[in-house]
Design a protein around this motif. Structure first.
Motif, PDB file in Angstrom:
ATOM      1  N   GLY A  44       0.805  -1.203   0.000  1.00 20.03           N
ATOM      2  CA  GLY A  44       0.000   0.000   0.000  1.00 20.03           C
ATOM      3  C   GLY A  44       0.842   1.258   0.000  1.00 20.03           C
ATOM      4  N   ARG A 363      -1.953   7.000  -7.081  1.00 18.33           N
ATOM      5  CA  ARG A 363      -0.913   6.240  -6.401  1.00 18.33           C
ATOM      6  C   ARG A 363      -0.572   6.847  -5.041  1.00 18.33           C
ATOM      7  N   ASN A 364      -0.216   5.962  -4.149  1.00 17.99           N
ATOM      8  CA  ASN A 364       0.289   6.322  -2.820  1.00 17.99           C
ATOM      9  C   ASN A 364      -0.674   7.221  -2.044  1.00 17.99           C
ATOM     10  N   PHE A 388      -4.536   2.130 -10.579  1.00 16.32           N
ATOM     11  CA  PHE A 388      -4.541   2.374  -9.134  1.00 16.32           C
ATOM     12  C   PHE A 388      -3.339   1.618  -8.568  1.00 16.32           C
ATOM     13  N   ASN A 390      -0.384   1.133  -5.384  1.00 13.26           N
ATOM     14  CA  ASN A 390       0.223   1.354  -4.059  1.00 13.26           C
ATOM     15  C   ASN A 390      -0.594   2.307  -3.177  1.00 13.26           C
ATOM     16  N   ASN A 391      -1.884   2.078  -3.123  1.00 12.52           N
ATOM     17  CA  ASN A 391      -2.760   2.827  -2.221  1.00 12.52           C
ATOM     18  C   ASN A 391      -3.134   1.961  -1.027  1.00 12.52           C
ATOM     19  N   THR A 392      -3.421   2.602   0.104  1.00  9.55           N
ATOM     20  CA  THR A 392      -3.917   1.900   1.286  1.00  9.55           C
ATOM     21  C   THR A 392      -5.365   2.293   1.520  1.00  9.55           C
ATOM     22  N   ILE A 402     -11.672  -1.341  -3.944  1.00 13.23           N
ATOM     23  CA  ILE A 402     -11.409  -0.868  -5.306  1.00 13.23           C
ATOM     24  C   ILE A 402     -12.443  -1.510  -6.219  1.00 13.23           C
ATOM     25  N   VAL A 412      -4.550  -2.607 -11.557  1.00 12.30           N
ATOM     26  CA  VAL A 412      -4.690  -2.461 -10.107  1.00 12.30           C
ATOM     27  C   VAL A 412      -3.516  -3.188  -9.476  1.00 12.30           C
ATOM     28  N   ASN A 415      -1.759  -2.564  -4.017  1.00 16.49           N
ATOM     29  CA  ASN A 415      -2.613  -1.900  -3.030  1.00 16.49           C
ATOM     30  C   ASN A 415      -2.811  -2.779  -1.796  1.00 16.49           C
ATOM     31  N   ILE A 417      -5.650  -3.405   1.089  1.00 14.80           N
ATOM     32  CA  ILE A 417      -7.063  -3.155   1.373  1.00 14.80           C
ATOM     33  C   ILE A 417      -7.435  -3.941   2.610  1.00 14.80           C
ATOM     34  N   ASN A 452      -1.507  -7.269  -4.894  1.00 16.69           N
ATOM     35  CA  ASN A 452      -2.326  -6.597  -3.890  1.00 16.69           C
ATOM     36  C   ASN A 452      -2.444  -7.479  -2.651  1.00 16.69           C
TER      37      ASN A 452
END
Length: 741
Positions: A44, A363-364, A388, A390-392, A402, A412, A415, A417, A452
Motif C-alpha cells: 500500500g 498512487r500512494n 490504481f 500502491n494505495n492503502t 477498489i 490495479v 494496493n 485493502i 495486492n
C-alpha cells in the motif's frame, strides 16, 4: 458516490444461497492466524504517520468485537475490534514507537452527542480533543441492502509539544468530557512546520481573503486565481482556515498551501468544473474540510468535481467530511496524477474516474472510512490505460475497496485493502453498467490485478443473501471475455471466500479469460474459490491454508446457463475439496475462521421465560415484568433522563447461561437505536460481578430489533445495566431471554 446499487440476484437464488446462512452473525476473528507481515508488493501507501490500534494498547475500557455483522459498531472498526470507554477515568493508552507532535483519533460516540475527550502525555493533560456524531450515522435508503452505517469519525490536533518514542499518550474520559466513546485507533505523526510562500506566487490574502474569520473568501480566491494566471504565477494559500462558499471553476493554475495541517479550505465543494477544461491544474498541500452530514447524490459535495483536462496533478491534500474526494465527469481527463493524498470520513466514494479518463494514475494515497467504493473507475465513456497503484484502503463501510466497472487496459497493483464491509469486497472487476444510455464501456484489452494484499475483505451481500469475496469478477450486464490477469495477490483472513465468479444480475452471463497465477490464501471462512457463473478460468500456484469449509464451490446460476471449467495448472495446494450441495451455501467453519452464533433463538430453552424480574425504575404502563412474559410487543421502560438503570431477573437457581437475547418491539415504528448495556451476575442477589462490560448494542427493526450477547456465566441472578440509549433517554426492553446453549 458510486452508481446506486440495486444489485440483487433473483429471489430463487437468494433463498437457496441463504439457506445455511440465515440468522447467522460472525463474531470471532481467526484465533490461529499468524501476525500480518507485509512483503514486497501489496504494502500500500507510504505514509507520514504511524497507526496504533486501540485493542493492542493498554486500557481499562471494554473490548468490542471481532464482528463481521453489517451495521455493528465492531464490524466498522479497523481490525473489527475497538475499545469502548464509559465513565470518568476510562482510557486507552498508546506507547509510541516514533516521535510525533500530532494525533488523529478514530472514534465513535452515541448518535446525537458531541463534546471532548482528554489527551494526556506521560500522565499530564495536554489538551481536549473534539468529538461529535455530526458526521456519522448515515443512511442511504435508496441503495438496496444498505443499513445505517458510518459510525466512526476522526478528529485531529497538534499536541503543542514533541512526544518521543517510548512516551505514553492516553485518550481518557475526564469530568467535562463525553460520557461514552469508542476508540478504534490513533495515528501519530511528526508534522513539519508551515511551508514558506514560494517566490513565484500570489497570496490570497493580497486580494482580500482573511483566515479564521468565518467570512466567505470565494471572491478573493477568484481574484487571486485570475491575477496569478495573468502573471504566470502560483496561487498561495497561507496557514489558516479560509471559507469557500461556492464551487470555483479552475483551469491552468497551481494552487499551493503551506501543508495539509496548516492551510485549510473550509468548504463542501471548493473546486467545480462543469465543462471541459484544458488542464495543467495543480493542487498541492492543503486540506479541504467539509460539513457534509448526509449523502445527496445530486449535489457536487466533493473536494474536486469535474474533468481535469490534460496533465493535471492533485497531491498532498487532506479531504474530510465531504461526499467524495475527487469525482471526474462532464469532460475528459488525461495524463493526470493523483498522489500522496488522504481521503477520510467521506459519505460516498474516495475517488471515481467517471469515464473518459485516459493514461492517468492514482498512487500512494491513504483512504479510510469512505461510504462507498474507496477507489472506483466507472467507464461511462471509456476509461483507458488507467491505474490504481500502491494505495492503502481501510474500512469502506459500504461497497468495495477498489471497483473497476468496465474500461480498457486497466491496472490495479500493489494496493493494501483492509476490512471491507457490506455490499462489496476488496476488489471488484465488473461489467455492471448501472445506467443504460449506451455510454458504458465494458472491460476490454487486458485488465491487470497484481501484487495486492487483501486483509479481512469480503462481506455478506444482503440483497443476494450470500457472500461477496475478496476479489470478485462480475459479468453483471455484459460477459467478461477480454483477458484478466490476476498475479501474486495475497488474501489474509477473508471472512468468506477469496475469489468469486458471479453474474450479479442472475442472468448467467459468462466469464472467460481470467488467469490466476500465484495467490497466497491465508485463511478463508468458507471456500477459496466461489463460482456462480458459467465460463472458465485458469489457476496456477494458488496455495491455501486455514480453509474454512471446502476448497471450492462450483454451482452456476441459473443451472441451465452452462458450466464453469476450473483449469488447474501446477503449484496449487490446499483447495482440492469441493462443496457439492448446490442447494445450501457452505457454512462458515467455526475452527480456523470466525465462528457463528444463531441470532434467532429456539422457541424452547429460554430459562428466563416467566421468571421474577425487577428494575431500578419503571414508568406507568411499561413494567419490568413485560421483559419475561414472552410477548415481544409489550416492553419495559425506565425512568427517563436518569441513567444508569438496571433490570434483574431471578432464574431461581444457579444456571450456566451461554447467551442472552435482548429484544425491543419488532414494529417498524421503533426506529433503530443503540443502547449501552453491561451484564453482571450474582448468586445472592446483592454482590454482582461483571460478566460483559458496557457495550453499545444496535437494535434495528430491519433485522428483528434484537441482539445476541454471548456470555459465560453460572449464576442465579442476571442483571442488565443500561447507561445510554440513542433513541430515547431511558432503558428499554421487551424481552430478556437467557439460553444455556
Amino acid at each position: 458516490m458510486s452508481p446506486v446499487r440495486s444489485t440483487a440476484l433473483p429471489l430463487t437464488l437468494a433463498v437457496v444461497a441463504a439457506g445455511a446462512l440465515a440468522g447467522m452473525v460472525f463474531s470471532t476473528a481467526p484465533t490461529d492466524a499468524p501476525p500480518l507481515t507485509l512483503t514486497a508488493g501489496g504494502n500500500g501507501a507510504s505514509v507520514a504517520f504511524t497507526e496504533y490500534e486501540a485493542e493492542t494498547a493498554t486500557t481499562n475500557g471494554n473490548r468490542i468485537g471481532p464482528d463481521y455483522t453489517q451495521g455493528s459498531l465492531a464490524s466498522e472498526a479497523s481490525g473489527r475490534q475497538a475499545i469502548t470507554l464509559f465513565g470518568q477515568g476510562k482510557y486507552v493508552e498508546f506507547t509510541l514507537t516514533k516521535p510525533a507532535n500530532s494525533i488523529v483519533v478514530r472514534y465513535s460516540v452515541p448518535d446525537g452527542s458531541q463534546g471532548t475527550v482528554s489527551v494526556l502525555v506521560n500522565g499530564a493533560k495536554v489538551r481536549d480533543l473534539a468529538v461529535t456524531s455530526k458526521y456519522s450515522y448515515l443512511t442511504a435508503p435508496w441503495i438496496a441492502g444498505a443499513k445505517e452505517h458510518h459510525f466512526y469519525d476522526e478528529s485531529r490536533a497538534l499536541l503543542g509539544r514533541d512526544v518521543q518514542a517510548g512516551d505514553k499518550v492516553r485518550v481518557q474520559l475526564d469530568a467535562g468530557n463525553v460520557g461514552t466513546a469508542t476508540i478504534d485507533l490513533a495515528d501519530f505523526e511528526q508534522v513539519a512546520g508551515a511551508a514558506a510562500q514560494p517566490a513565484n506566487s500570489v497570496s490570497v490574502t493580497n486580494y482580500g481573503a482573511t483566515p479564521n474569520d468565518g467570512g466567505d473568501d470565494a471572491n478573493a480566491f477568484v481574484n487571486t486565481i485570475n491575477a496569478a494566471k495573468s502573471q504566470g504565477r502560483e496561487v498561495w494559500v497561507p496557514p489558516g482556515t479560509f471559507d469557500i462558499g461556492r464551487g470555483l471553476a479552475i483551469d491552468q493554475v497551481t494552487i499551493r498551501g503551506a501543508g495539509n495541517w496548516h492551510s485549510v479550505l473550509h468548504s463542501n465543494n471548493p473546486f467545480l468544473n462543469n465543462g471541459q477544461v484544458q488542464g495543467n491544474i495543480r493542487l498541492h498541500d492543503f486540506a479541504v474540510l467539509g460539513e457534509v452530514t448526509q449523502r445527496v447524490d445530486t449535489s457536487p459535495d466533493n473536494a474536486y468535481h469535474g474533468p481535469l483536462g490534460n496533465g493535471s496533478v492533485i497531491s498532498g491534500l487532506w479531504m474530510q467530511h465531504l461526499k467524495c474526494g475527487i469525482w471526474t465527469m462532464n469532460g475528459t481527463t488525461s495524463n493526470a496524477v493523483i498522489e500522496n493524498n488522504r481521503f477520510l470520513d467521506l459519505a460516498a466514494d474516495g475517488l471515481n474516474f467517471n469515464g473518459r479518463v485516459t493514461d492517468s494514475v492514482v498512487r500512494n494515497n491513504f483512504l479510510r472510512n469512505t461510504g462507498d467504493d474507496s477507489l472506483a473507475m466507472w467507464s461511462l465513456g471509456a476509461d483507458v490505460r488507467d491505474s490504481f497503484v500502491n494505495n492503502t484502503i481501510v474500512q469502506p463501510n459500504l461497497a468495495n475497496g477498489i471497483a473497476i466497472y468496465g474500461g480498457t487496459d486497466i491496472s490495479v497493483r500493489g494496493n493494501l485493502i483492509r476490512d471491507t464491509n457490506a455490499l462489496g469486497g476488496g476488489i471488484a472487476i465488473s461489467n455492471q453498467a448501472f445506467v443504460y444510455d449506451g455510454s458504458f464501456s465494458p472491460l476490454g484489452g487486458t485488465t491487470t490485478v497484481a501484487q495486492n494484499t487483501l486483509v479481512r475483505t469480503g462481506a455478506i451481500n444482503p440483497n443476494w443473501g450470500h457472500p461477496m469475496s475478496a476479489i470478485r469478477f462480475d459479468s453483471y450486464d455484459f460477459p467478461i471475455t477480454s483477458p484478466v490477469t490476476v498475479t501474486d495477490n495475497r488474501f489474509v483472513d477473508s471472512p468468506y471466500s477469496a475469489l468469486q465468479f458471479v453474474s450479479g444480475s442472475g442472468t448467467g452471463k459468462p466469464i472467460t479469460g481470467v488467469t490466476v497465477d500465484g495467490a497466497s490464501v491465508e485463511g478463508v471462512g468458507t471456500v477459496v474459490l466461489q463460482v456462480e457463473a458459467p465460463g472458465s478460468g485458469r489457476f496456477t500456484g494458488v496455495v491455501a491454508s486455514r480453509v474454512g469449509t471446502r476448497g471450492f464451490y462450483n454451482c452456476v446460476y441459473p443451472s441451465n446457463a452452462g458450466t464453469f471449467a476450473i483449469n488447474r495448472g501446477s503449484g496449487n495446494s490446499g483447495w482440492d475439496s469441493q462443496w457439492t450441495d448446490c442447494g445450501t451455501w457452505p457454512p462458515r467453519n467455526a475452527g480456523d475462521t470466525p465462528t457463528t452464533t444463531t441470532t434467532t433463538p429456539p422457541q424452547s430453552g429460554n430459562v428466563a421465560r416467566g421468571k421474577p424480574v425487577s428494575s431500578s425504575s419503571q414508568v406507568g404502563g411499561y413494567p419490568s415484568t413485560a421483559t419475561t412474559d414472552g410477548n415481544a410487543d409489550s416492553y419495559w421502560e425506565s425512568a427517563n433522563n436518569a441513567f444508569p438503570q438496571t433490570l434483574t431477573v431471578d432464574l431461581g437457581s444457579a444456571t450456566a447461561v451461554k447467551r442472552l437475547v435482548l429484544k425491543l418491539p419488532p414494529a417498524a415504528a421503533w426506529g433503530a437505536r443503540t443502547q449501552t448495556v453491561s451484564v453482571s451476575g450474582s448468586n445472592d442477589g446483592t454482590g454482582f460481578g461483571q460478566v460483559v462490560g458496557a457495550t453499545g448494542y444496535r437494535f434495528d427493526p430491519a433485522s428483528g430489533n434484537q441482539v445476541t450477547v454471548p456470555v459465560t456465566v453460572n449464576q442465579r441472578y442476571l442483571r442488565l445495566t443500561f447507561t445510554g440509549n440513542t433513541g430515547w433517554p431511558a432503558g428499554q426492553l421487551s424481552e430478556f431471554e437467557a439460553y444455556t446453549s
